[in-house]
Scaffold this active site. Structure first.
Site, mmCIF file in Angstrom:
data_model
loop_
_atom_site.group_PDB
_atom_site.id
_atom_site.type_symbol
_atom_site.label_atom_id
_atom_site.label_comp_id
_atom_site.label_asym_id
_atom_site.label_seq_id
_atom_site.Cartn_x
_atom_site.Cartn_y
_atom_site.Cartn_z
ATOM 1 C CG ASN A 43 70.897 16.552 69.658
ATOM 2 O OD1 ASN A 43 71.488 15.622 70.186
ATOM 3 N ND2 ASN A 43 71.493 17.700 69.387
ATOM 4 C CD GLU A 45 72.580 19.618 65.490
ATOM 5 O OE1 GLU A 45 73.579 19.757 64.741
ATOM 6 O OE2 GLU A 45 72.481 20.184 66.594
ATOM 7 C CB CYS A 54 64.741 18.420 70.794
ATOM 8 S SG CYS A 54 64.952 20.162 70.437
ATOM 9 C CD GLU A 56 64.597 17.563 75.253
ATOM 10 O OE1 GLU A 56 65.080 17.408 74.105
ATOM 11 O OE2 GLU A 56 64.928 18.491 76.001
ATOM 12 C CB CYS A 87 63.527 23.908 73.057
ATOM 13 S SG CYS A 87 62.533 22.854 71.972
ATOM 14 C CB CYS A 90 60.840 19.754 73.847
ATOM 15 S SG CYS A 90 61.817 19.153 72.448
#
Ligand code: THU
Length: 130
Positions: A43, A45, A54, A56, A87, A90
């Protein structure tokens, strides 16, 4: 089983590169292509929060942008007692590019679980509607 372990190890390694200064929640992902290659992500940010991506999706975009197509498994690793699932955003992307793949969840204590995408994203919207 050995293939699962390899994918989890790759995701765990990728997690080391997470840029998560705001949440301090570091996630690693590893995507195995049918070609046999493994693409990893962590991830990333951002100070504006909303631009965070993310692990993924990083792994998927790396693979797709390098010309890879066709995947059979994705591993996600985080440091949480309850295993961290992808999430909603994703899940939509995983469905688009990977279809009904196996999604392997793992934590740092060796706890693992495996789910199919049809279980994680029932009744999805996709290109079949267009
Ligand atoms: N995150 C992931 O990278 N993957 C998941 O499956 C769940 C959440 C990240 C996004 C954000 O950087 C942090 O975890 C907290 O939500």
């Amino acid at each position: 089983m050995r293939e699962r372990e390899t994918l989890i190890a790759a995701a765990k390694q990728a997690r080391e590169n997470a840029h998560a200064p705001y949440s301090n929640f570091r996630v690693g992902a590893a995507l195995r292509a049918r070609s046999g290659r493994i693409y990893t992500g962590a991830n990333v940010e951002n100070a504006t929060y909303g631009l965070t991506i993310c692990a993924e999706r990083v792994a998927i975009f790396k693979a797709i942008s390098e010309g890879e197509r066709g995947f059979d498994a994705l591993a996600v690793v985080a440091h949480s007692e309850v295993l961290t699932p992808p999430c909603g955003a994703c899940r939509q992307l995983i469905w688009e590019f990977c279809g009904d793949v196996e999604v392997i969840l793992a934590n740092l204590e060796g706890k693992t679980a495996a789910h199919r995408m049809t279980e994680l994203l029932p009744h999805p919207f996709d290109s079949s509607f267009l």
